[in-house]
Design an enzyme around this catalytic site. Structure first.
Site, PDB file in Angstrom:
ATOM      1  N   LYS A 262       0.852  -1.199   0.000  1.00  0.00           N
ATOM      2  CA  LYS A 262       0.000   0.000   0.000  1.00  0.00           C
ATOM      3  C   LYS A 262       0.885   1.245   0.000  1.00  0.00           C
ATOM      4  CE  LYS A 262      -3.877   2.052   2.600  1.00  0.00           C
ATOM      5  NZ  LYS A 262      -4.703   1.986   3.827  1.00  0.00           N
TER       6      LYS A 262
ATOM      7  N   SER B 134      -9.783  -0.421   7.302  1.00  0.00           N
ATOM      8  CA  SER B 134      -9.237  -0.332   5.940  1.00  0.00           C
ATOM      9  C   SER B 134      -8.555  -1.573   5.396  1.00  0.00           C
ATOM     10  CB  SER B 134      -8.250   0.824   5.859  1.00  0.00           C
ATOM     11  OG  SER B 134      -8.951   2.008   5.664  1.00  0.00           O
TER      12      SER B 134
ATOM     13  N   SER C  53      -9.718   1.891   3.049  1.00  0.00           N
ATOM     14  CA  SER C  53      -8.895   2.679   2.157  1.00  0.00           C
ATOM     15  C   SER C  53      -7.846   1.867   1.399  1.00  0.00           C
ATOM     16  CB  SER C  53      -8.163   3.760   2.955  1.00  0.00           C
ATOM     17  OG  SER C  53      -7.262   3.173   3.883  1.00  0.00           O
TER      18      SER C  53
HETATM   19  N1  GLN Z   1     -13.098   4.206   6.397  1.00  0.00           N
HETATM   20  C1  GLN Z   1     -12.446   4.676   7.578  1.00  0.00           C
HETATM   21  C2  GLN Z   1     -12.029   6.121   7.408  1.00  0.00           C
HETATM   22  O1  GLN Z   1     -12.326   6.689   6.400  1.00  0.00           O
HETATM   23  C3  GLN Z   1     -11.286   3.798   7.930  1.00  0.00           C
HETATM   24  C4  GLN Z   1     -10.068   4.093   7.151  1.00  0.00           C
HETATM   25  C5  GLN Z   1      -8.884   3.304   7.584  1.00  0.00           C
HETATM   26  O2  GLN Z   1      -9.012   2.315   8.298  1.00  0.00           O
HETATM   27  N2  GLN Z   1      -7.732   3.803   7.213  1.00  0.00           N
HETATM   28  O3  GLN Z   1     -11.427   6.702   8.281  1.00  0.00           O
END
Ligand code: GLN
Length: 492
Positions: free
Chosen positions: A79, A178, A154
């Site tokens: 990532k 995420s 994400s």
């Molecule tokens: N969807 C969540 C957010 O937008 C989690 C994102 C993540 O775990 N990095 O913060």
């Protein structure tokens, strides 16, 4: 079966027996990339030269008959929030468009010590803020199961490339879901280890009390192998915990007899897609049939998890993102009137909409006069959420829930409504608050053919229970073997 479809542990056997070379394997993965990546768009950067060099080094070891680590020669994607020495690391943001880290994250140093082959860096929501990967400044990643839908976020790129077989495995990061949510939506295995299990040195910070790195894989065995490679304390990350790291492959036991699985009633609300509920109930019934004891548990503060998360995470993000000022990293506006205008223009132009929204929310929640009402209150609720889990884990070994309330949704469906997007995290944020280990494994398909994830949570540092239940489920079902048919002549 083509090489790119195989798991890391199956490939290791072939490499060891010298039936294949790491170079052949790497070429096979790049051929697959040439075929499907234009439709999936999971990668931001491909590192073929580095990959081929790493593959040839692994081959030398195998040819010499050296004792090679289990991930030697295995093509892996990273990532783009994890620092890779001399390889651009953008975090999906324009503000880091040209950022080339001069050092490796600790997880990268550990993977290189295993002799992995780095295929490339994967797309993500900008600074890991989002649930669909639509917040990337660069491109939209498409879900291999249906190119009109999102891969989750994400870490959508990291999930999509494993699902599309354009990498054997990958690393992502999980702050509020995420890793687990995109794993569920793309039909692969994804695990967030306990907070503190894996060093975050070199992981670009989003919300430091929640961030954790973890693997995406094609099966639970590969997940254990990747955990073995990346876990452990690190003097460079003060939050990494000095707890003994077991050999996680030792808990790949095909037996759940005597294990207690808790099913929290608060997760099965009318907001949960009925088809997902059916699949998850069926999965829990399979585990019961295999000898696990299943009982209902209550986690009464679950409903506050999202509101709490969307105060704490933006508050921490607003502090962490203060460093992008145009002076030290990346993008800088070319014609400011003065220093303050340089900061303002750089940040206005360099950050995307969602990141700016979070900085505003977080700065507000931390500002004088509001801190007690929002940030401190959220911290108290976070403690209550954690206490719910502590009480439940007195009674059960593992908690089973859906990972996501819905299957993958259509690209563009939720971009206009941030709250709608935030609701994607309803099943993953509670465990994030409590720092728990959690895995998402494929447990079926909804009627439209999209994958469903089963989330299994453990007490802190009890990854072993989670892996054992996940492994047993996988050994006795075939869901993890289902593959998407990527429509290479259609949309995308
Ligand atoms: N969807 C969540 C957010 O937008 C989690 C994102 C993540 O775990 N990095 O913060």
């Amino acid at each position: 079966m083509p090489l790119y479809e195989l798991t890391a542990h199956a490939l290791h056997e072939k490499l060891k027996a010298r039936e294949i070379t790491a170079q052949e394997l790497t070429e096979a993965v790049y051929e697959r990339i040439a075929e499907v990546e234009p439709h999936v768009k999971g990668y931001l950067t491909l590192t073929k030269d580095i990959a081929l060099e790493q593959a040839s080094r692994a081959d030398e070891g195998f040819q010499n008959g050296d004792e090679m680590p289990p991930l030697a020669g295995i093509p892996i994607a990273i990532k783009d929030v994890i620092c890779t020495k001399n390889v651009r690391t953008t975090c999906g943001s324009k503000i880091l468009e040209n950022f080339v880290p001069p050092y490796n994250a600790t997880v990268m140093t550990k993977l290189h010590a295993q002799g992995v082959v780095m295929v490339g860096k994967t797309n993500m929501d900008e600074f890991a803020m989002g649930s669909s990967t639509e917040n990337s400044a660069y491109q939209i990643t498409h879900n291999p199961w249906d190119l009109d839908t999102i891969p989750g976020g994400s870490s959508g790129g990291s999930a999509a490339v494993v699902s599309a077989d354009t990498a054997v495995c990958s690393l992502g990061s999980d702050t509020g879901g995420s890793i687990r949510q995109p794993a569920a939506l793309c039909g692969v295995v994804g695990m967030k280890p306990t907070y503190g299990r894996v060093s975050r040195y070199g992981l670009v910070a989003f919300a430091s009390s929640l961030d954790q790195i973890g693997p995406f894989t094609k099966d639970v065995t590969d997940c254990a192998l990747l955990l073995n490679a990346i876990c452990g304390s690190d003097a460079r990350d003060a939050t990494s915990v000095d707890a003994p790291v077991p050999d996680f492959t030792q808990c790949l036991i095909n037996d759940v007899e005597g294990l207690k699985i808790g099913v929290p009633k608060e997760y099965f609300t009318p907001a949960l897609d009925a088809d997902i509920a059916d699949n998850v109930h069926a999965a829990i019934a399979v585990l019961e049939g295999l000898g696990a004891t299943v009982e209902e548990v209550s986690l009464p503060h679950t409903e506050y998890a999202i509101a709490t998360y969307y105060i704490i995470a933006p508050a921490e993000a607003s502090a962490n993102l203060a460093r992008y000022d145009g002076v030290r990293y990346g993008y800088r506006n070319e014609n400011p009137e003065d220093l303050i205008s340089m900061y303002k223009k750089t940040r206005s132009e360099g950050f995307g909409e969602e990141v700016k929204r979070r900085i505003m929310l977080g700065t507000f929640a931390l500002s004088a006069g509001y801190q007690d009402a929002y940030y401190k209150k959220a911290q108290k609720v976070r403690t209550l959420i954690k206490s719910d889990f502590d009480a439940a884990f007195e009674k059960v070994d593992v908690i089973a829930t859906p990972t996501s309330p819905t299957p993958a949704f259509k690209i563009g469906e939720r971009t206009a409504d941030p709250l709608q997007m935030y609701l994607s995290d309803v099943m993953t944020t509670p465990a994030s608050h409590a720092g728990l280990p959690g895995i998402s494994i494929p447990c079926g398909l909804v009627k439209s053919g999209l994958p469903v994830g089963l989330q299994l949570l453990g007490a802190p540092f009890a990854e072993e229970n989670v892996l054992r239940v996940a492994y047993t489920f996988e050994q006795n079902t075939e869901h993890h073997q289902q593959k998407p048919q990527i429509q290479t002549n259609g949309v995308g």
